[in-house]
Design a protein around this motif. Structure first.
Motif, PDB file in Angstrom:
ATOM      1  N   ASN A  46      69.475 -36.284 102.251  1.00 18.10           N
ATOM      2  CA  ASN A  46      69.930 -35.055 102.888  1.00 18.10           C
ATOM      3  C   ASN A  46      70.143 -33.984 101.810  1.00 18.10           C
ATOM      4  N   PRO A  47      69.657 -32.770 102.007  1.00 17.18           N
ATOM      5  CA  PRO A  47      69.813 -31.718 100.988  1.00 17.18           C
ATOM      6  C   PRO A  47      71.256 -31.444 100.577  1.00 17.18           C
ATOM      7  N   VAL A  48      72.239 -31.779 101.423  1.00 22.48           N
ATOM      8  CA  VAL A  48      73.636 -31.543 101.051  1.00 22.48           C
ATOM      9  C   VAL A  48      74.053 -32.418  99.872  1.00 22.48           C
ATOM     10  N   GLN A  49      73.257 -33.452  99.577  1.00 25.67           N
ATOM     11  CA  GLN A  49      73.557 -34.350  98.462  1.00 25.67           C
ATOM     12  C   GLN A  49      72.941 -33.884  97.144  1.00 25.67           C
ATOM     13  N   PHE A  65      63.922 -34.870  99.407  1.00 23.55           N
ATOM     14  CA  PHE A  65      64.870 -34.250 100.319  1.00 23.55           C
ATOM     15  C   PHE A  65      64.222 -34.049 101.682  1.00 23.55           C
ATOM     16  N   GLU A  66      65.021 -34.318 102.718  1.00 27.62           N
ATOM     17  CA  GLU A  66      64.530 -34.135 104.082  1.00 27.62           C
ATOM     18  C   GLU A  66      65.714 -33.858 104.996  1.00 27.62           C
ATOM     19  N   ASP A  67      65.460 -33.125 106.058  1.00 28.68           N
ATOM     20  CA  ASP A  67      66.505 -32.772 107.012  1.00 28.68           C
ATOM     21  C   ASP A  67      66.817 -33.986 107.882  1.00 28.68           C
ATOM     22  N   PRO A  70      72.035 -38.601 108.364  1.00 27.09           N
ATOM     23  CA  PRO A  70      72.866 -39.256 107.346  1.00 27.09           C
ATOM     24  C   PRO A  70      72.638 -38.632 105.978  1.00 27.09           C
ATOM     25  N   ASP A  71      73.269 -39.188 104.963  1.00 25.57           N
ATOM     26  CA  ASP A  71      73.062 -38.688 103.602  1.00 25.57           C
ATOM     27  C   ASP A  71      71.828 -39.301 102.956  1.00 25.57           C
ATOM     28  N   TYR A  72      71.570 -40.583 103.279  1.00 20.01           N
ATOM     29  CA  TYR A  72      70.417 -41.281 102.715  1.00 20.01           C
ATOM     30  C   TYR A  72      69.803 -42.169 103.792  1.00 20.01           C
ATOM     31  N   VAL A  73      68.481 -42.237 103.815  1.00 20.41           N
ATOM     32  CA  VAL A  73      67.779 -43.197 104.662  1.00 20.41           C
ATOM     33  C   VAL A  73      67.149 -44.221 103.733  1.00 20.41           C
ATOM     34  N   SER A  77      65.167 -48.253 109.773  1.00 20.33           N
ATOM     35  CA  SER A  77      66.285 -47.933 110.656  1.00 20.33           C
ATOM     36  C   SER A  77      67.603 -48.282 109.979  1.00 20.33           C
ATOM     37  N   ALA A  78      67.727 -47.872 108.726  1.00 17.86           N
ATOM     38  CA  ALA A  78      68.945 -48.123 107.955  1.00 17.86           C
ATOM     39  C   ALA A  78      69.315 -46.858 107.197  1.00 17.86           C
ATOM     40  N   CYS A  79      70.576 -46.498 107.256  1.00 16.22           N
ATOM     41  CA  CYS A  79      70.996 -45.255 106.619  1.00 16.22           C
ATOM     42  C   CYS A  79      72.346 -45.427 105.935  1.00 16.22           C
ATOM     43  N   VAL A  80      72.674 -44.445 105.101  1.00 15.64           N
ATOM     44  CA  VAL A  80      73.921 -44.471 104.335  1.00 15.64           C
ATOM     45  C   VAL A  80      74.619 -43.122 104.451  1.00 15.64           C
ATOM     46  N   LEU A  81      75.913 -43.173 104.739  1.00 14.90           N
ATOM     47  CA  LEU A  81      76.783 -42.013 104.588  1.00 14.90           C
ATOM     48  C   LEU A  81      77.574 -42.209 103.301  1.00 14.90           C
ATOM     49  N   TYR A  82      77.780 -41.138 102.566  1.00 14.45           N
ATOM     50  CA  TYR A  82      78.518 -41.233 101.307  1.00 14.45           C
ATOM     51  C   TYR A  82      79.844 -40.490 101.434  1.00 14.45           C
TER      52      TYR A  82
END
Length: 241
Positions: A46-49, A65-67, A70-73, A77-82
């Protein structure tokens, strides 16, 4: 034909390689649903990172970077919020809003928390309650480098089978016998071989008398008594007075 494309073209994104340089690559602007997204090999960010020190510490995994929500894919079908706990203390509602935005998306949702404050117990307790209800897995990191390695590891294991990270168990008979019987004090692997050769199984050993066990080479009275006690004595739980 001119192969150079205008970098402002909507289909172009910046791709950062391991050396930190950037190259332009073409990415389709058509977005598939998250659960059917095809892995393209790069970590989606995510660009916010962009200014997050954790992202700068990622060394061995290419990312782009992609819109995304989550923060990371890190998988199909797995993602991460930081979340930094210092940031959470300043903006406590932030992470709950982000969790709500992910509702119904991705099969595996991970909250990567950087524990960068001393008074973290009560903060983690309240966050854990929210993640349990939202079916989100928590991973804790105590340094920026550890957080970066966690993201890289999740991405690297994207297509690995579960048994890659499972404890490997010995399946052959003698290994299991040795692992179990050597838990009895003073019983070694040579004794296990002697016992197995004589009695053939756990059942046979458990039915042997102290005198019979003591007659075996290398066993003797002391080991025989310990073996017999292990199979015949009741389990006693000592209560604190």
């Amino acid at each position: 034909m001119n192969n150079n494309r205008n970098s402002s073209f909507p289909g172009n994104q910046l791709f950062r390689n391991n050396e930190g340089s950037t190259n332009s690559i073409s990415i389709s602007t058509f977005e598939l649903p998250h659960k059917s997204r095809k892995s393209i090999g790069a970590l989606l960010v995510n660009p916010v990172q962009r200014d997050n020190p954790v992202l700068k510490a990622i060394q061995s995994t290419p990312y782009q970077f992609e819109d995304i929500a989550p923060d990371y894919v890190v998988g199909k079908s797995a993602c991460v919020l930081y979340l930094s706990l210092k940031y959470h203390k300043l903006y406590p509602e932030y992470i709950y809003r982000r969790i709500e935005e992910l509702s119904g998306q991705y099969d595996l949702r991970i909250l990567l928390i950087l524990v960068d404050t001393n008074d973290h117990e009560h903060l983690l307790r309240e966050i854990t309650k929210a993640t349990v209800y939202a079916n989100i897995t928590i991973i804790l990191a105590w340094t920026i480098q550890e957080a970066a390695r966690s993201i890289e590891t999740l991405k690297k294991f994207e297509n690995k089978p579960p048994d890659m990270i499972k404890t490997k168990h010995e399946s052959d008979f003698m290994s299991n016998m040795a692992k179990s019987l050597t838990q009895i004090r003073s019983i070694n692997k040579t004794d296990v071989l002697t016992l197995t050769s004589e009695y053939g199984s756990f059942s046979g050993i458990s039915k042997a008398s102290v005198n019979d066990l003591a007659l075996l080479p290398g066993i003797g009275d002391n080991k025989a008594k310990k073996l017999f006690a292990a199979f015949n004595d009741d389990f006693i739980i000592k209560k604190d007075k």
